[in-house]
Design a protein around this motif. Sequence first.
Motif, PDB file in Angstrom:
ATOM      1  N   PHE A 191     -14.620  12.365  11.664  1.00 23.91           N
ATOM      2  CA  PHE A 191     -15.679  12.097  10.702  1.00 23.91           C
ATOM      3  C   PHE A 191     -15.845  13.202   9.669  1.00 23.91           C
ATOM      4  O   PHE A 191     -16.891  13.307   9.026  1.00 23.91           O
ATOM      5  N   ASP A 192     -14.795  14.018   9.502  1.00 24.53           N
ATOM      6  CA  ASP A 192     -14.747  15.007   8.430  1.00 24.53           C
ATOM      7  C   ASP A 192     -14.178  14.299   7.201  1.00 24.53           C
ATOM      8  O   ASP A 192     -12.963  14.192   7.036  1.00 24.53           O
ATOM      9  N   VAL A 193     -15.059  13.790   6.350  1.00 27.75           N
ATOM     10  CA  VAL A 193     -14.613  12.949   5.238  1.00 27.75           C
ATOM     11  C   VAL A 193     -13.815  13.756   4.215  1.00 27.75           C
ATOM     12  O   VAL A 193     -12.917  13.211   3.555  1.00 27.75           O
ATOM     13  N   LYS A 194     -14.114  15.044   4.074  1.00 27.76           N
ATOM     14  CA  LYS A 194     -13.342  15.869   3.136  1.00 27.76           C
ATOM     15  C   LYS A 194     -11.899  16.005   3.634  1.00 27.76           C
ATOM     16  O   LYS A 194     -10.940  15.908   2.843  1.00 27.76           O
ATOM     17  N   ALA A 227       0.811  -1.214   0.000  1.00 33.97           N
ATOM     18  CA  ALA A 227       0.000   0.000   0.000  1.00 33.97           C
ATOM     19  C   ALA A 227       0.843   1.262   0.000  1.00 33.97           C
ATOM     20  O   ALA A 227       1.922   1.312   0.594  1.00 33.97           O
ATOM     21  N   ASP A 228       0.319   2.294  -0.641  1.00 38.69           N
ATOM     22  CA  ASP A 228       0.863   3.638  -0.464  1.00 38.69           C
ATOM     23  C   ASP A 228       0.349   4.243   0.837  1.00 38.69           C
ATOM     24  O   ASP A 228       1.054   4.998   1.498  1.00 38.69           O
ATOM     25  N   VAL A 229      -0.896   3.895   1.188  1.00 34.20           N
ATOM     26  CA  VAL A 229      -1.536   4.407   2.396  1.00 34.20           C
ATOM     27  C   VAL A 229      -2.441   3.322   2.965  1.00 34.20           C
ATOM     28  O   VAL A 229      -3.141   2.637   2.212  1.00 34.20           O
ATOM     29  N   PHE A 230      -2.438   3.162   4.272  1.00 36.78           N
ATOM     30  CA  PHE A 230      -3.456   2.361   4.944  1.00 36.78           C
ATOM     31  C   PHE A 230      -4.485   3.321   5.525  1.00 36.78           C
ATOM     32  O   PHE A 230      -4.123   4.335   6.143  1.00 36.78           O
ATOM     33  N   ILE A 231      -5.761   3.020   5.340  1.00 33.48           N
ATOM     34  CA  ILE A 231      -6.829   3.905   5.805  1.00 33.48           C
ATOM     35  C   ILE A 231      -7.580   3.230   6.944  1.00 33.48           C
ATOM     36  O   ILE A 231      -8.011   2.077   6.827  1.00 33.48           O
ATOM     37  N   CYS A 232      -7.744   3.960   8.050  1.00 33.69           N
ATOM     38  CA  CYS A 232      -8.514   3.483   9.202  1.00 33.69           C
ATOM     39  C   CYS A 232      -9.624   4.506   9.473  1.00 33.69           C
ATOM     40  O   CYS A 232      -9.394   5.491  10.177  1.00 33.69           O
ATOM     41  N   PRO A 233     -10.830   4.299   8.934  1.00 32.25           N
ATOM     42  CA  PRO A 233     -11.903   5.288   9.064  1.00 32.25           C
ATOM     43  C   PRO A 233     -12.841   5.024  10.247  1.00 32.25           C
ATOM     44  O   PRO A 233     -13.994   5.472  10.235  1.00 32.25           O
ATOM     45  N   SER A 234     -12.365   4.316  11.264  1.00 29.32           N
ATOM     46  CA  SER A 234     -13.227   3.894  12.378  1.00 29.32           C
ATOM     47  C   SER A 234     -13.809   5.084  13.136  1.00 29.32           C
ATOM     48  O   SER A 234     -13.200   6.149  13.232  1.00 29.32           O
ATOM     49  N   ARG A 235     -14.977   4.838  13.722  1.00 32.24           N
ATOM     50  CA  ARG A 235     -15.626   5.854  14.549  1.00 32.24           C
ATOM     51  C   ARG A 235     -15.074   5.850  15.972  1.00 32.24           C
ATOM     52  O   ARG A 235     -14.915   6.900  16.589  1.00 32.24           O
ATOM     53  N   GLU A 236     -14.847   4.677  16.540  1.00 29.90           N
ATOM     54  CA  GLU A 236     -14.252   4.557  17.873  1.00 29.90           C
ATOM     55  C   GLU A 236     -13.216   3.447  17.832  1.00 29.90           C
ATOM     56  O   GLU A 236     -13.470   2.386  17.279  1.00 29.90           O
ATOM     57  N   GLU A 237     -12.064   3.696  18.413  1.00 28.37           N
ATOM     58  CA  GLU A 237     -11.008   2.694  18.456  1.00 28.37           C
ATOM     59  C   GLU A 237     -10.216   2.853  19.745  1.00 28.37           C
ATOM     60  O   GLU A 237     -10.120   3.953  20.297  1.00 28.37           O
ATOM     61  N   ASN A 238      -9.654   1.750  20.200  1.00 33.14           N
ATOM     62  CA  ASN A 238      -8.749   1.777  21.340  1.00 33.14           C
ATOM     63  C   ASN A 238      -7.336   2.030  20.818  1.00 33.14           C
ATOM     64  O   ASN A 238      -6.867   3.155  20.752  1.00 33.14           O
ATOM     65  N   LEU A 239      -6.669   0.980  20.410  1.00 27.98           N
ATOM     66  CA  LEU A 239      -5.335   1.084  19.812  1.00 27.98           C
ATOM     67  C   LEU A 239      -5.293   0.007  18.726  1.00 27.98           C
ATOM     68  O   LEU A 239      -4.792  -1.090  18.959  1.00 27.98           O
ATOM     69  N   PRO A 240      -5.835   0.315  17.549  1.00 31.23           N
ATOM     70  CA  PRO A 240      -6.096  -0.743  16.564  1.00 31.23           C
ATOM     71  C   PRO A 240      -4.847  -1.470  16.100  1.00 31.23           C
ATOM     72  O   PRO A 240      -3.834  -0.841  15.751  1.00 31.23           O
ATOM     73  N   ASN A 241      -4.935  -2.802  16.078  1.00 28.74           N
ATOM     74  CA  ASN A 241      -3.821  -3.620  15.614  1.00 28.74           C
ATOM     75  C   ASN A 241      -3.472  -3.313  14.168  1.00 28.74           C
ATOM     76  O   ASN A 241      -2.296  -3.356  13.789  1.00 28.74           O
ATOM     77  N   THR A 242      -4.480  -3.033  13.340  1.00 29.58           N
ATOM     78  CA  THR A 242      -4.202  -2.790  11.924  1.00 29.58           C
ATOM     79  C   THR A 242      -3.300  -1.575  11.745  1.00 29.58           C
ATOM     80  O   THR A 242      -2.375  -1.599  10.925  1.00 29.58           O
TER      81      THR A 242
END
Length: 419
Positions: A360-363, A310-325
């Motif tokens: 959650f500002d998608v722009k 990947a050039d970029v990994f995207i994590c668009p989650s609403r709530e997360e602790n400390l995501p493994n991904t």
Amino acid sequence: MRPVLCNTLDNGGGAAIAARRLHLGLRGLGDDSVLAVMQQSGDTPGVHAVTSRLRRTMQPFIRQAERLPLLCYPGRDRRALFSPSWRPSGVHRRIKALRPDVVHLHWIADSFLPLHSLARLGVPVVWTLHDTWALTGGCHILKGCEGYRHGCGRCPQLGSGAGVDMSSLGYALRKSAYKRLNLTIAAPSRHLEFLAKSSPLLQHFPIIRIPNGVDTDRFRPINQRLARQMLQLPQDVPLVVFGAVSPGSDPNKGFDLLCAALGALPTPLRKQVCCAVFGGSVPAGEMPLSVIELGHLHDDVALALAYSAADVFICPSREENLPNTVMEALSCGTPVAAFRTGGIPDMIADGENGALAPCFDVKALADGIAWLVQCAPEKKDQLRNAARQKALSEYSLHGIAQRYHDLYLALLSGARPSA
């Protein structure tokens, strides 16, 4: 020293992955670590199923029986997980039979280890918070609710308007169970550390922050062209990657926000970018650009290839602790675009190893993705190096296992852990 780590499963879900990794890290230090689970799916050394074969066979029915009280709330949010903990269980006796010096809880819901039995373990207990279940009346994600600060009740996830409901009863159960515990709370992120310190249930216990760990030898940078070749991904196009368990069906993972952000990319770029998805299928036709489904990647090598491609990994989650991904992507030297939510700001420094957007500002997320994809080669190298260094300096599994080892020793010596 024998720490016994407890998690409902040994595989599947972020908590199971974190617990298994820590277990292996502790064994690497020479500790006689045991990972006690309800159901064992793999062959990891030192993992023990501490439920009987009959119990494992009956588990689907037991789970439904424990959730029967939820039928009293027909208006509940059925997409949100709410886990009662009232069913009697003898699992604590099987855990005690493993002769632990310390019991280290991770994710113990889904009728594995009832809260009222914790005091019967008879040894110091460490609890790593992977979500908010330990400090609420039963929900795992707050969704903006602050009922945990005053005893729950009128639970929005249950659709309840009553002051006394299953959430307030679950809260009272925790209050009673925790009084008898020699408990230390470990929060992987500043976000959960703040919630724990704000919780009347937990704020009186020692609360320390120790992140989850990642094996930086397994998750390491791989030549991008080779990684794409191995996964049969296109070579000369901008490639973004998104991955989660049930990525298209869990609203918290933000697949709708991902689609909106990718749709907000500048038109010329959107026509070039390809998105690879792993972890499960996504709804057909909803992605605004070309998508490749990688399916379930069951081993670390395949995951490392996906991140490195990947050039970029995207994590668009609403709530997360400390995501493994996110941690895995950083360890593979891949910058991350995400929202400034939960524990993600602990991991991503905007402009240094990724891009952070206001919640959650998608722009703004689209702008961050576009910048990471289009920045100069020299800047891309800086981003990748900074991502890798972040993982090495803060999330190395050896270092995290050592911190927990030292915590166990402190507890066994009678010392109060320092924050």
